[in-house]
Design a protein around this motif. Structure first.
Motif, PDB file in Angstrom:
ATOM      1  N   SER A 104       0.863  -1.186   0.000  1.00  0.00           N
ATOM      2  CA  SER A 104       0.000   0.000   0.000  1.00  0.00           C
ATOM      3  C   SER A 104       0.898   1.234   0.000  1.00  0.00           C
ATOM      4  CB  SER A 104      -0.896   0.013   1.232  1.00  0.00           C
ATOM      5  OG  SER A 104      -0.133   0.260   2.405  1.00  0.00           O
ATOM      6  N   GLY A 106       1.030   3.670   2.158  1.00  0.00           N
ATOM      7  CA  GLY A 106       1.607   3.882   3.479  1.00  0.00           C
ATOM      8  C   GLY A 106       2.737   2.914   3.786  1.00  0.00           C
ATOM      9  N   ASP A 134      -3.174   7.787   4.419  1.00  0.00           N
ATOM     10  CA  ASP A 134      -4.329   7.866   5.309  1.00  0.00           C
ATOM     11  C   ASP A 134      -3.889   8.421   6.664  1.00  0.00           C
ATOM     12  OD1 ASP A 134      -3.526   5.676   7.148  1.00  0.00           O
ATOM     13  OD2 ASP A 134      -3.871   4.389   5.411  1.00  0.00           O
ATOM     14  N   ALA A 135      -4.860   8.715   7.520  1.00  0.00           N
ATOM     15  CA  ALA A 135      -4.581   9.378   8.791  1.00  0.00           C
ATOM     16  C   ALA A 135      -3.623   8.574   9.674  1.00  0.00           C
ATOM     17  CB  ALA A 135      -5.885   9.641   9.540  1.00  0.00           C
ATOM     18  N   SER A 137      -1.362   6.284   8.737  1.00  0.00           N
ATOM     19  CA  SER A 137      -0.025   6.265   8.139  1.00  0.00           C
ATOM     20  C   SER A 137       0.682   7.606   8.328  1.00  0.00           C
ATOM     21  CB  SER A 137      -0.120   5.928   6.647  1.00  0.00           C
ATOM     22  OG  SER A 137      -0.638   4.631   6.458  1.00  0.00           O
ATOM     23  N   LYS A 138      -0.072   8.702   8.197  1.00  0.00           N
ATOM     24  CA  LYS A 138       0.520  10.027   8.405  1.00  0.00           C
ATOM     25  C   LYS A 138       1.074  10.157   9.811  1.00  0.00           C
ATOM     26  CE  LYS A 138      -1.957  12.944   5.102  1.00  0.00           C
ATOM     27  NZ  LYS A 138      -2.812  14.130   4.937  1.00  0.00           N
TER      28      LYS A 138
END
Length: 273
Positions: A104, A106, A134-135, A137-138
């Motif tokens: 993916s 991330g 995505d949130a 992963s960030k």
């Protein structure tokens, strides 16, 4: 490193890492001109481009790492020690034997970060490292960047359009405008330079109440909650609160800075600030 599209952020990173040669000016990185001393310079640099990968697309992640080990001439002991640390910190153990094309976004970003750090660089350039993540992963990437800077003392320069990256990571901000440095300073300096505005948020007991003050601007009202904008150089926070509470019945209030993305957007719209 901030700036709208075309301001020169990625170009600056490519010049600093020796990928591009400028047609004028002078650049040194750790005392060396990066494109003239490419091998010596890149031994001390790590670079991650959020929209590209340095990993081999069809190979398992671990094979890309082993190729990079040979490229950077990393000793067996140093490679094993660094790889173990990165695998633990970035939680890569389950990804090592997966082809890069099956990861993916991330997962690939975490692997790219590890790849850029295998040779233990002193400087890390990150070009939009959280783009498209995505949130969860960030947050993972930001935590790792923060750990890298504080624990390993790695100097990090990142370009980003994500203002949460700036708020959570950066203590110094450089804004580029058409290739020129418009501002270089702390986040608080950026706020005061571009907009000294602060916000007073008030929760009214009576939602039909109308709040107004000569020294504040009504931003919006939603039910009981009212947002007021004011300039702290013209009226102090304490004075404004005193004036508002003397005229209205209030259940709660607090003061905040406007979102950083509003400040940057204001700069983009009016570059003559």
């Amino acid at each position: 490193l901030l700036g709208e599209n075309g301001a020169g952020k990625s170009t600056t990173v490519k010049i600093l890492s020796g990928i591009l040669v400028p047609n004028g000016g002078r650049v040194t990185v750790m005392g060396r001109i990066p494109w003239e001393h490419r091998i010596e310079t890149v031994r001390q640099l790590g670079v991650v481009f959020g929209q590209r990968t340095q990993l081999w697309w069809d190979l398992p992640v671990i094979e890309s790492f082993e190729l990079l080990k040979d490229v950077y001439n990393i000793s067996d002991h140093e490679y094993k020690t660094t790889l173990h640390s990165l695998t633990e910190t970035l939680e890569l153990s389950k990804l090592m034997h997966t082809p890069v094309r099956q990861l993916s976004l991330g997962q690939r970003m975490r692997c790219d970060l590890a790849a850029s750090l295998l040779h233990s660089p002193k400087i890390l350039f990150l070009d939009e490292p959280t783009i498209g993540l995505d949130a969860v992963s960030k947050l993972a990437v930001r935590d790792f960047i923060r750990h890298l800077n504080k624990e390993r003392k790695v100097t990090i320069m990142l370009t980003t359009h994500d203002m949460d990256d700036i708020e959570s990571l950066c203590n110094r901000v450089i804004i580029l405008n058409e290739g020129q440095i418009y501002l270089d300073g702390s986040l608080s300096t950026l706020r005061s330079k571009l907009s000294p505005e602060r916000r007073l948020i008030v929760d009214l007991i009576n939602e039909n109440d109308t709040v107004s003050d000569a020294c504040a601007v009504l931003v919006k009202q939603e039910g009981h909650r009212v947002w007021l904008s004011f300039d702290p150089t013209k009226i102090t926070t304490t004075e404004l609160i005193t004036r508002i509470t003397s005229k209205h019945s209030i259940s709660d209030l607090y003061v905040e800075n406007p979102p950083i993305e509003e400040i940057i957007a204001k700069f983009y719209r009016n570059k003559n600030l």
